[in-house]
Design a protein around this motif. Structure first.
Motif, PDB file in Angstrom:
ATOM      1  N   ALA A  52       0.769  -1.463   0.074  1.00 35.62           N
ATOM      2  CA  ALA A  52      -0.083  -0.029  -0.127  1.00 35.62           C
ATOM      3  C   ALA A  52       0.924   1.134   0.030  1.00 35.62           C
ATOM      4  O   ALA A  52       0.426   2.208  -0.670  1.00 35.62           O
ATOM      5  N   TYR A  53       1.963   1.204   0.835  1.00 38.72           N
ATOM      6  CA  TYR A  53       2.792   2.430   0.743  1.00 38.72           C
ATOM      7  C   TYR A  53       3.480   2.730  -0.570  1.00 38.72           C
ATOM      8  O   TYR A  53       3.265   3.892  -0.923  1.00 38.72           O
ATOM      9  N   TRP A  54       3.907   1.441  -1.227  1.00 34.82           N
ATOM     10  CA  TRP A  54       4.728   1.813  -2.452  1.00 34.82           C
ATOM     11  C   TRP A  54       3.632   2.261  -3.470  1.00 34.82           C
ATOM     12  O   TRP A  54       3.813   2.976  -4.440  1.00 34.82           O
ATOM     13  N   ILE A  55       2.258   1.935  -3.496  1.00 34.58           N
ATOM     14  CA  ILE A  55       1.315   2.325  -4.538  1.00 34.58           C
ATOM     15  C   ILE A  55       1.023   3.796  -4.201  1.00 34.58           C
ATOM     16  O   ILE A  55       0.919   4.565  -4.991  1.00 34.58           O
ATOM     17  N   TYR A  56       0.857   4.151  -2.796  1.00 28.15           N
ATOM     18  CA  TYR A  56       0.683   5.498  -2.420  1.00 28.15           C
ATOM     19  C   TYR A  56       1.890   6.331  -2.907  1.00 28.15           C
ATOM     20  O   TYR A  56       1.422   7.254  -3.650  1.00 28.15           O
ATOM     21  N   ARG A  57       3.142   6.074  -2.644  1.00 25.87           N
ATOM     22  CA  ARG A  57       4.186   6.777  -3.181  1.00 25.87           C
ATOM     23  C   ARG A  57       4.316   6.905  -4.638  1.00 25.87           C
ATOM     24  O   ARG A  57       4.646   7.907  -5.279  1.00 25.87           O
ATOM     25  N   ALA A  58       3.998   5.883  -5.501  1.00 24.94           N
ATOM     26  CA  ALA A  58       3.904   6.091  -7.009  1.00 24.94           C
ATOM     27  C   ALA A  58       2.851   7.048  -7.328  1.00 24.94           C
ATOM     28  O   ALA A  58       3.105   7.801  -8.173  1.00 24.94           O
TER      29      ALA A  58
END
Length: 152
Positions: A52-58
């Motif tokens: 979820a964090y990596w999707i948010y950062r993307a």
């Protein structure tokens, strides 16, 4: 799509794939009991947070993360720490055998390492993800989430 966005989404996909793989393999080949199952789901919870964090950062490349996102990450970091402490006696209590307890604590250790990797210190370096030589050479550096929370 930029190279950085692709890389972040690949990280998210890797975490999701690992989550699904661990659950499937556990239930097909290693369903030892409640202790190891509790630890497995604690690990999967960590991996899903990473995805979820990596999707948010993307999705927020080039923008400063919102105060709401920082607040959620702060709550998750604290909640995970509390969960990690509470999980220890439950792993012992739910153990159906020595194998179950041993597997539970091994899986739990991996989950704690993932927690530290996401919320405190970057433990993965290199193309393979974990390279002990690079980690020793570079030393402990703050994780992406830790840096983000320090800025806010």
């Amino acid at each position: 799509m930029s190279v950085l966005i692709k890389r972040l989404l690949n990280l998210a996909l890797g975490e999701l794939a690992a989550s699904v793989s661990f659950v499937v393999v556990y239930h097909l080949y290693a369903d030892w009991g409640g202790s190891s199952q509790l630890a497995l789901y604690f690990l999967v919870f960590q991996l899903l947070q990473g995805a979820a964090y990596w999707i948010y950062r993307a999705r927020t490349i080039g923008r400063e993360p919102s105060p709401v996102a920082r607040g959620i990450l702060t709550l998750m970091r604290r909640g995970n720490l509390i969960s990690a402490v509470i999980a220890v006696p439950w792993i012992v209590t739910l153990a159906e055998s020595r194998t179950d307890m041993a597997a539970g604590f091994l899986i739990y250790a991996f989950a704690v390492i993932e927690y530290v990797n996401y919320y405190w210190y970057r433990l993965s370096y290199g193309k393979s993800g974990f390279n002990m030589a690079m980690l020793l050479r570079a030393g402990l550096r703050p994780s992406s989430i830790h840096k983000l929370l320090q800025r806010g």
